[in-house]
Design a protein around this motif. Structure first.
Motif, PDB file in Angstrom:
ATOM      1  N   THR A 517     -43.980  52.625  21.907  1.00  0.00           N
ATOM      2  CA  THR A 517     -42.507  53.072  21.429  1.00  0.00           C
ATOM      3  C   THR A 517     -42.232  54.399  22.088  1.00  0.00           C
ATOM      4  OG1 THR A 517     -43.955  54.246  19.811  1.00  0.00           O
ATOM      5  CG2 THR A 517     -42.780  52.247  19.019  1.00  0.00           C
ATOM      6  N   GLN A 519     -40.721  57.205  24.820  1.00  0.00           N
ATOM      7  CA  GLN A 519     -39.536  57.788  24.830  1.00  0.00           C
ATOM      8  C   GLN A 519     -39.664  58.922  25.871  1.00  0.00           C
ATOM      9  OE1 GLN A 519     -38.436  61.147  21.912  1.00  0.00           O
ATOM     10  NE2 GLN A 519     -37.449  59.467  21.033  1.00  0.00           N
ATOM     11  N   GLU A 540     -35.344  55.615  25.255  1.00  0.00           N
ATOM     12  CA  GLU A 540     -36.621  55.144  24.389  1.00  0.00           C
ATOM     13  C   GLU A 540     -36.580  53.613  24.225  1.00  0.00           C
ATOM     14  OE1 GLU A 540     -36.140  57.093  20.647  1.00  0.00           O
ATOM     15  OE2 GLU A 540     -34.069  56.581  20.443  1.00  0.00           O
ATOM     16  N   ALA A 542     -36.996  49.880  22.391  1.00  0.00           N
ATOM     17  CA  ALA A 542     -36.429  49.363  21.388  1.00  0.00           C
ATOM     18  C   ALA A 542     -36.977  47.820  21.300  1.00  0.00           C
ATOM     19  CB  ALA A 542     -34.727  49.148  21.149  1.00  0.00           C
ATOM     20  N   SER A 543     -36.990  47.286  20.225  1.00  0.00           N
ATOM     21  CA  SER A 543     -37.607  45.866  20.176  1.00  0.00           C
ATOM     22  C   SER A 543     -37.220  45.002  21.120  1.00  0.00           C
ATOM     23  CB  SER A 543     -37.603  45.528  18.834  1.00  0.00           C
ATOM     24  OG  SER A 543     -36.290  45.179  18.399  1.00  0.00           O
ATOM     25  N   THR A 547     -32.716  52.034  24.639  1.00  0.00           N
ATOM     26  CA  THR A 547     -31.361  52.809  24.393  1.00  0.00           C
ATOM     27  C   THR A 547     -31.551  54.178  25.017  1.00  0.00           C
ATOM     28  OG1 THR A 547     -32.458  53.749  22.439  1.00  0.00           O
ATOM     29  CG2 THR A 547     -31.318  51.655  22.033  1.00  0.00           C
ATOM     30  N   ARG A 641     -27.059  50.897  24.332  1.00  0.00           N
ATOM     31  CA  ARG A 641     -28.151  50.003  24.029  1.00  0.00           C
ATOM     32  C   ARG A 641     -28.222  48.759  24.812  1.00  0.00           C
ATOM     33  NH1 ARG A 641     -28.941  45.439  20.090  1.00  0.00           N
ATOM     34  NH2 ARG A 641     -26.732  45.964  19.167  1.00  0.00           N
TER      35      ARG A 641
END
Length: 645
Positions: A517, A519, A540, A542-543, A547, A641
């Motif tokens: 995760t 960032q 950061e 995202a699955s 984004t 995104r």
């Protein structure tokens, strides 16, 4: 030169630098007639050489030998290309023209030659003849290096004849301090290095007359470099080039006047500049990875010359070279290409006289061979002369994984598999450039570059042109051309000349988090003076991708902004509402979803202040899709995104 240029330049100078410039001007004025004529630089003696170069080339791999043969064949056939341009072909058997050394191949015009005192040529502001970069390029004589390597390998005898003809022509056409070949220290240094490489590889076969000419040229260059050193705001890669040239010159010709003192000064300068211009984390201080590679290659060749003389440079040089190779391994894509932050003028030290899209990786591999180290991320690239000289490793090494923060230089890199795809992401939070004028920096704070599945996706627009670029030079350096945010079309930093900046944005990394995760959060103050706000960007994981959130900290009311994503030239783009689908030439599409209401503008090859251009090589610009979101934001920001799945 223009009065405005002088005023802008003076604003970047300290009192000590102003005093130095006054003294330098006096020395240049007094050089007229006192320093001209080859007879002043007669230097009888043997072949100037770097120990071990010829033996290294004789041990070259079949792949490197083949690359040398091809490059030599192009030169023998009269073909020369550089900086995105082909020179007029010289057919075999046609003597070299004196005009070759002052021809701009783009405009077809001739710059002043031997009839003009070199410091009378106003190259910074001259636009009638073209861009002096092109003329300087051929005067570096680097196209002789593959010819000399061909001679060392016992190849085509025409290579030797062309070397001798070229040196004779250059010597006759460019007497000391006459014409444009003598008005820049870095050009003198690179030419001197080329001639020493040529003599090291082919000197035993060259005629006595050619050796005498080479020695005269080198002696005159040593005098020039000693008399007009780059200092203060000019002490960037130019200073490294000059010091490398001086060290290699004095090792190859220890009988030169003041050789011991010059060698001592050059060693001291190289050891100091190695720690200044290659930072502790391996980034180049000028912010450009390719300028970093150029600086590293200069240090590398100087280091091998010093090692061959049994007086190696200090450990700091090897240490910083090793760190640079590690840095390249982190930022390069699968082809070996590195992100194009800042300027790239395609400067090289060792050359096969061809375009090198993976130059920084080739230098990193050479460093690896020289140091007998193998950092992660070394990939195979086209064979080169430097592979033989520095014993570059033949096999690639596994790519690094995770998040790396280069805190000294100001770049954070993420390399991972995300949504089943290979992702390399680089966020710029470093200074604008190096020293007071930041000559080769771009106004690109918080710019984001992305490679996906080994191919570029979001790119820097590149460089295009230097002296003759005009409005295009400003566009390719300006904020609106980069993958970041601009307010009301303003630049983060103030452009005050083609190689100068006034007020400079100060960027920083505010927070980061490693792991699945990950960032990154960074900000800069470039908009504080005019708008009273600080731009903050958070990127950061995202699955299904990543984004981006852009905020204007301190905004009392929302301000009009543009958030730009410049796509690689081989990408297609289409819009459906608030989603843009990007389709690379190879690989699956990427969806870019704008989660904050605003206008979305796609442009490709529009007028310069509208964008949609990339420069894949110096002197070239190609249309490419530029995606821009336009709206008003404040402290709550805007979110974009990227969906990779």
């Amino acid at each position: 030169m223009s009065l405005a240029w002088y005023i802008r330049r003076l604003r970047s100078m300290s009192p000590a630098e102003i005093a130095h410039r006054v003294r330098e001007l006096a020395l240049k004025t007094s050089a007229r007639r006192r320093t001209e004529g080859w007879e002043r630089y007669a230097s009888p003696g043997g072949v100037p050489r770097i120990a071990g170069l010829r033996e290294a080339v004789e041990r070259a791999s079949p792949e490197v030998r083949d690359a040398i043969h091809r490059a030599a064949r192009r030169a023998i056939e009269g073909r020369f290309s550089a900086l995105g341009c082909d020179w007029p072909r010289r057919w075999p058997g046609v003597p070299l023209s004196a005009d070759l050394w002052r021809l701009d191949p783009v405009t077809g015009r001739l710059w002043p030659g031997a009839d003009t005192f070199t410091f009378d040529i106003n190259y910074r502001h001259e636009r009638r003849f073209g861009d002096i970069k092109y003329v300087w390029e051929i005067n570096r004589l680097q196209f002789l290096q593959p010819l000399a390597a061909e001679v060392a390998l016992g190849g085509d005898p025409k290579a030797l004849a062309l070397i001798e003809e070229t040196i004779g022509s250059w010597h006759a056409s460019n007497p000391p301090f006459r014409g444009l070949a003598w008005n820049s220290g870095i050009e003198c240094s690179l030419r001197a290095i080329s001639l020493i490489v040529v003599a090291s590889l082919a000197g035993d076969r060259l005629s006595n007359e050619t050796i005498a000419r080479i020695r005269e040229i080198l002696a005159a260059h040593a005098f020039w470099l000693r008399r007009f050193p780059s200092r203060f705001s000019s002490a960037n890669n130019h200073l490294v080039a000059e010091a490398a040239g001086e060290l290699i010159l004095t090792i190859a010709m220890p009988e030169l006047p003041r050789a011991f003192a010059l060698e001592t000064e050059a060693r001291r300068a190289l050891e100091a500049e190695a720690s200044r211009q290659i930072l502790a984390d391996g980034m180049g201080a000028e912010q450009s990875p390719t300028y970093g590679a150029f600086t590293a290659e200069l240090l590398l060749l100087a280091a091998i010359a010093a090692r061959g003389s049994d007086k190696p440079l200090s450990a700091i040089v090897d240490q910083r070279l090793g760190q640079f190779a590690r840095f390249v391994g982190w930022i390069a894509d699968a082809s070996g290409a590195v992100p194009a932050f800042g300027d790239d003028d395609e400067g090289r030290v060792l050359s096969l006289a061809g375009y090198e899209p993976a130059y920084a990786m080739s230098v990193a591999r050479a460093i690896s061979g020289y140091l007998a180290q193998t950092p992660e991320g070394l990939v195979s690239v086209s064979p080169h002369l430097r592979d033989a000289i520095f014993f570059a490793p033949p096999a690639p090494t596994p790519p690094p994984r995770g998040l790396a923060t280069f805190s000294s230089g100001g770049l954070s890199v993420v390399r991972e598999t995300r949504a089943g795809r290979d992702l390399v992401l680089a966020l710029d939070h470093g200074p604008l450039g190096y020293l007071s004028i930041a000559a080769h920096g771009h106004a690109d704070a918080l710019s984001l570059l992305v490679a996906l599945d080994g191919r570029p996706l979001l790119v820097d627009p590149g460089t295009y042109l230097y002296h003759s670029g005009g409005a295009w030079r400003d566009w390719f350096r300006g904020t609106a051309a980069h993958n970041t945010l601009s307010i009301e079309g303003a630049d983060q930093s103030e452009i005050s000349g083609p190689f100068n900046w006034g007020r400079k944005a100060d960027a920083r990394l505010d927070a980061f988090q490693d792991g699945a995760t990950w960032q990154l959060r960074a900000s800069h103050d470039g908009y504080v003076p005019k708008f009273g706000v600080r731009h903050e960007r958070t990127v950061e994981a995202a699955s299904d991708g990543f984004t981006i959130r852009d905020r204007l900290l301190g905004a009392e009311t929302p301000l009009p902004v543009e958030i730009v994503f410049q796509l690689a030239a081989d990408c297609a783009a289409s819009r459906d509402g608030q989603v843009v689908t990007v389709t690379p030439a190879i690989g699956a599409p990427v969806r870019i979803a704008f989660e904050t209401p605003g206008d979305i503008v796609l442009a490709r090859g529009a007028p310069e202040r509208s964008g949609g251009w990339v420069s894949p090589a110096f002197g070239l610009k190609h249309p490419a899709w530029r995606l821009a979101w336009r709206g008003r934001i404040g402290s709550s920001g805007a979110v974009v995104r990227f969906v990779l799945a």
